[in-house]
Design a protein around this motif. Structure first.
Motif, short mmCIF file in Angstrom:
data_model
loop_
_atom_site.label_atom_id
_atom_site.label_comp_id
_atom_site.label_asym_id
_atom_site.label_seq_id
_atom_site.Cartn_x
_atom_site.Cartn_y
_atom_site.Cartn_z
N UNK A 122 0.89 -1.12 0.08
CA UNK A 122 0.07 0.12 -0.14
C UNK A 122 0.82 1.10 0.27
N UNK A 123 0.58 2.26 -0.82
CA UNK A 123 1.11 3.47 -0.73
C UNK A 123 0.65 4.48 -0.09
N UNK A 124 1.51 5.56 0.25
CA UNK A 124 0.89 6.63 1.10
C UNK A 124 -0.11 7.33 0.41
N UNK A 125 -0.39 7.23 -0.84
CA UNK A 125 -1.69 7.60 -1.55
C UNK A 125 -2.71 6.77 -1.59
N UNK A 126 -2.66 5.52 -0.87
CA UNK A 126 -3.87 4.53 -0.87
C UNK A 126 -3.81 3.64 -1.83
N UNK A 127 -3.00 3.41 -2.70
CA UNK A 127 -2.99 2.48 -3.88
C UNK A 127 -2.48 1.35 -3.45
N UNK A 128 -3.28 0.22 -3.63
CA UNK A 128 -2.80 -1.12 -3.28
C UNK A 128 -2.58 -2.16 -4.18
N UNK A 129 -1.69 -3.15 -3.93
CA UNK A 129 -1.45 -4.06 -4.98
C UNK A 129 -1.47 -5.69 -4.12
N UNK A 130 -2.09 -6.81 -4.80
CA UNK A 130 -1.86 -8.16 -4.07
C UNK A 130 -1.30 -9.17 -5.14
N UNK A 131 -0.73 -10.13 -4.60
CA UNK A 131 -0.19 -11.18 -5.39
C UNK A 131 -1.60 -12.18 -5.73
N UNK A 132 -1.82 -12.79 -6.64
CA UNK A 132 -2.98 -13.36 -7.19
C UNK A 132 -3.56 -14.38 -5.99
N UNK A 133 -2.71 -15.01 -5.49
CA UNK A 133 -2.98 -15.82 -4.47
C UNK A 133 -3.88 -15.58 -3.44
N UNK A 134 -3.79 -14.37 -3.18
CA UNK A 134 -4.38 -13.81 -1.90
C UNK A 134 -5.74 -12.89 -2.21
N UNK A 135 -5.78 -12.49 -3.50
CA UNK A 135 -6.83 -11.45 -3.92
C UNK A 135 -8.38 -12.11 -3.46
N UNK A 136 -8.85 -11.32 -2.88
CA UNK A 136 -10.21 -11.74 -2.25
C UNK A 136 -10.19 -12.23 -0.95
N UNK A 137 -9.09 -12.62 -0.33
CA UNK A 137 -9.01 -13.08 1.07
C UNK A 137 -8.43 -12.24 1.93
N UNK A 138 -7.23 -11.49 1.35
CA UNK A 138 -6.45 -10.78 2.21
C UNK A 138 -6.70 -9.21 1.70
N UNK A 139 -6.67 -8.29 2.82
CA UNK A 139 -6.84 -6.92 2.91
C UNK A 139 -5.80 -6.21 3.46
N UNK A 140 -5.13 -5.26 2.73
CA UNK A 140 -4.11 -4.40 3.22
C UNK A 140 -4.59 -3.18 3.66
N UNK A 141 -4.25 -2.57 4.59
CA UNK A 141 -4.76 -1.35 5.10
C UNK A 141 -3.70 -0.49 5.95
N UNK A 142 -3.83 0.71 6.18
CA UNK A 142 -2.81 1.54 6.95
C UNK A 142 -2.76 2.90 6.12
N UNK A 143 -1.82 3.60 6.54
CA UNK A 143 -1.57 5.12 5.92
C UNK A 143 -0.18 4.94 4.97
N UNK A 144 0.40 3.86 4.78
CA UNK A 144 1.38 3.47 3.99
C UNK A 144 2.80 4.29 4.29
N UNK A 145 2.68 4.86 5.65
CA UNK A 145 4.17 5.48 5.94
C UNK A 145 4.39 5.15 7.31
N UNK A 146 3.20 5.03 8.33
CA UNK A 146 3.53 4.71 9.90
C UNK A 146 3.08 3.51 9.93
N UNK A 147 1.95 2.95 9.53
CA UNK A 147 1.30 1.77 10.16
C UNK A 147 0.62 0.91 8.73
N UNK A 148 0.73 -0.20 8.89
CA UNK A 148 0.47 -1.14 7.76
C UNK A 148 -0.27 -2.23 8.53
N UNK A 149 -1.29 -2.80 7.85
CA UNK A 149 -2.30 -3.94 8.57
C UNK A 149 -2.46 -4.93 7.54
N UNK A 150 -2.41 -6.10 7.86
CA UNK A 150 -3.04 -7.30 6.83
C UNK A 150 -3.98 -7.95 7.28
N UNK A 151 -5.15 -7.75 7.08
CA UNK A 151 -6.24 -8.93 7.33
C UNK A 151 -6.42 -9.97 6.59
#
Length: 119
Positions: free
Chosen positions: A54-83
């Protein structure tokens, strides 16, 4: 320098969920060099791969094998989460938090947190 501290790994049954967290700490100057954060993983005996970013602008990308199952969030500068939902045995790996100008050339790495999915 930037320090990345991860938490949230553990053992879960297939189909279950886990949430990984990562926080960056360091000087304001160092934190300002971060434009993206993300997660890599390394399964036993396999190469490390980028899971999500995830970028600090909010853009996200995923490897194909986790799309639809994993969600990345955070501000891309100080914190990041992976559900991580609907976990599978093949998701078993050490997960590393990364940060830098880009997740593809991340300068900073966390110590890693173990995720084990039992089938």
């Amino acid at each position: 320098q930037v320090r990345l501290v991860e938490s949230g790994g553990g053992l879960v049954q297939a189909g279950g969920s886990l949430r990984l967290s990562c926080a960056a700490s360091g000087s304001i100057f160092s934190i300002n060099t971060i434009n993206a954060m993300g997660w890599y993983r390394q399964p036993p005996g396999k190469q490390r791969e980028l899971v999500a970013g995830i970028t600090d602008g909010g853009s996200t990308n995923y490897v194909d094998s986790v799309k639809g199952r994993f969600t990345i969030s955070g501000d891309g500068k100080n914190t990041v989460f992976l559900q991580m939902n609907s976990l599978k045995a093949e998701d078993t790996a050490v997960y590393y938090c990364v940060a830098g100008r880009s997740v593809y050339s991340a300068r900073y790495w966390g110590q890693g947190t173990q995720v084990t999915v039992s089938s």
